[in-house]
Scaffold this active site. Structure first.
Site, short mmCIF file in Angstrom:
data_model
loop_
_atom_site.label_atom_id
_atom_site.label_comp_id
_atom_site.label_asym_id
_atom_site.label_seq_id
_atom_site.Cartn_x
_atom_site.Cartn_y
_atom_site.Cartn_z
N GLU A 36 46.58 23.95 -7.23
CA GLU A 36 45.87 23.58 -6.04
C GLU A 36 46.71 23.13 -5.11
OE1 GLU A 36 43.62 23.61 -2.95
OE2 GLU A 36 43.17 24.79 -4.60
N ARG A 111 28.44 25.27 -1.07
CA ARG A 111 29.76 25.59 -1.80
C ARG A 111 30.22 24.42 -2.40
NH1 ARG A 111 35.32 26.16 -1.26
NH2 ARG A 111 36.35 28.10 -1.96
N GLN A 225 22.60 33.22 10.49
CA GLN A 225 21.94 32.97 9.36
C GLN A 225 21.68 31.64 9.09
OE1 GLN A 225 24.41 35.18 6.56
NE2 GLN A 225 23.03 36.78 6.40
#
Length: 444
Positions: A36, A111, A225
């Site tokens: 990462e 998330r 949304q």
């Protein structure tokens, strides 16, 4: 040259798809490491993502469904609203229909909460994940790969999987190696940023937006949304067409850019009595960012000992809520192929690896193409601002809502029931009125 060692997978990208793939490989007893580029896997921002029933099943197989459900909201229905008045045009009880038919609910989850669950429960994460590990180059050879990092370190492995998102460095490296080997460009048609928008989180204390409902605007040229949760938060995302689409690229955005964009759509009515300006005025500015909404599907998902997965290879806008779902199922497909390959030969030659990658692409590309095409049509229809759209939205849509037609039977048959699982992990799982097509080993 890499030393002769057991088969080792180098996953680049510690997002949800990369972490899920790590789980899947671990369950197949395949050695792996996740690289990462950021200093930490965990973040404190992020919009709501929608885990569809077939994806909730994937987490059930990992025995992570309970913590995911605890962190997720419970979406009751979806309401499309007129962006000028806030009037409800359609109300789809789609989530309810799908849970009855497939046994699993829709799970709206932030998330960053999903990342936290995947990271905290990953076995041996301290040794499996290496942060601050930015890839700068990849070399392949007859028995493996060498991944060169910005720090000067080198990671040796057998294959590289790029799960590093729409701005994938691994995709760039694949393209370079492909051109060097074949003299032509792989994936010459780039992913395009046809839309942009802002994502953020607002307080619902004064807004009082109905909880656990997905609101989606139509008719104004911008799709908004939003979903209010029982925690008193409203998570939102906006999608606006850009006049001059460009190939996907990282962008430098200032807070003034974000404020300007928010002001340009402040008039849009999100739901009865609430405009986007109202939503924005109640938004914590440390929770927002402006981003491109890219679209694209690559023709070459792999080359040599490198393969791509998730947004690195197929990307849609956020409107249909299927981007992460597609990525997770592609990761499951790839893990199935690697497990099967190594069962036959623990040290496969490059041609055998290439064949496994080809099967992975063949397994996934038809469904991915179908869903991306559906998403392209959906977002253009919703974001359009024409007389035809006006007439369709007000006169036809309330009677011909595909999500309510036949209680969502078309979506069940053509997509949800086809959801993949890890074929080598014993699992029974939940069952609704419609049988799953893909079933793993029976649990003992």
């Amino acid at each position: 040259m890499a030393d002769k060692t057991p088969f080792r997978v180098i996953i680049v990208g510690a997002g949800p798809v990369g972490l899920y793939l790590g789980y899947a490989l671990g369950l197949a007893n395949i050695d792996y490491v996740i690289l990462e580029r950021k200093e930490s896997v965990l973040v404190n921002y992020g919009s709501i993502i929608y885990l569809w029933p077939q994806t909730a099943r994937l987490f059930d197989q990992l025995q992570l469904l309970e913590p995911v459900q605890q962190a997720a909201a419970r979406m009751r229905n979806k309401k499309r609203t007129d962006g000028f008045t806030g009037n409800v045009l359609t109300t789809a009880r789609f989530p309810e229909f799908m849970e009855r038919r497939h046994g699993y609910p829709f799970l709206p989850i932030v998330r960053c909460d999903l990342l936290r669950i995947l990271y905290n429960n990953l076995p041996d994460k301290e040794t499996r994940i290496k942060t601050s590990s930015e890839v700068v180059a990849i070399e392949t050879h007859s028995t493996g790969v060498q991944v060169h990092l910005k720090s000067g370190a080198v990671e040796n492995g057998s294959i590289v999987i790029g799960a590093d998102g729409v701005h994938s460095k691994i995709r760039s490296e694949l393209k370079l190696l492909y051109k060097a080997a074949k003299g032509i460009d792989a994936n010459a048609a780039p992913m395009m940023a046809n839309f942009n928008g802002v994502i953020g989180r607002a307080s619902n204390k004064d807004l009082r937006i109905e909880e656990n409902v997905l609101f989606e605007t139509r008719g104004t040229g911008t799709v908004i949304q939003c979903t209010a949760t029982k925690k008193g938060e409203v998570h939102f995302a906006t999608i606006t067409p850009v006049p001059d689409p460009k190939p996907a690229a990282r962008q430098r955005v200032t807070m003034q850019d974000v404020e300007d964009h928010a002001a340009s759509i402040g008039h849009v009515v999100v739901c009865r009595g609430v405009t986007f300006k109202d939503l924005w005025d109640n938004t914590g500015k440390n929770t927002v960012w402006k981003l491109n909404q890219e679209e694209g599907l690559l023709t070459h998902w792999h080359h040599d000992r490198i393969a791509l997965v998730g947004d690195a290879v197929h990307k849609s806008t956020s409107q249909n809520g299927l981007g992460l779902n597609l990525g997770l199922h592609s990761a499951a497909s790839l893990a199935n192929e690697l497990q099967s390959l190594l069962q036959r030969n623990p040290s496969p030659v490059t041609s055998a690896v290439d064949q496994a990658f080809s099967r992975y692409q063949h397994t996934r590309e038809d469904e991915v193409q179908f869903i991306l095409n559906m998403g392209r049509g959906m977002v253009r229809d919703s974001a359009s601002k024409t007389w035809g759209t006006w007439l369709w939205t007000r006169l036809m849509l309330p009677w011909l809502d595909i999500e309510s037609f036949g209680y969502g039977i078309i979506t069940s048959l053509m997509m949800i029931r086809l959801g993949l699982v890890l074929l080598y992990v014993p699992f029974i799982g939940k069952q609704g009125s419609m049988a799953w097509k893909n079933k793993p080993l029976s649990a003992p």
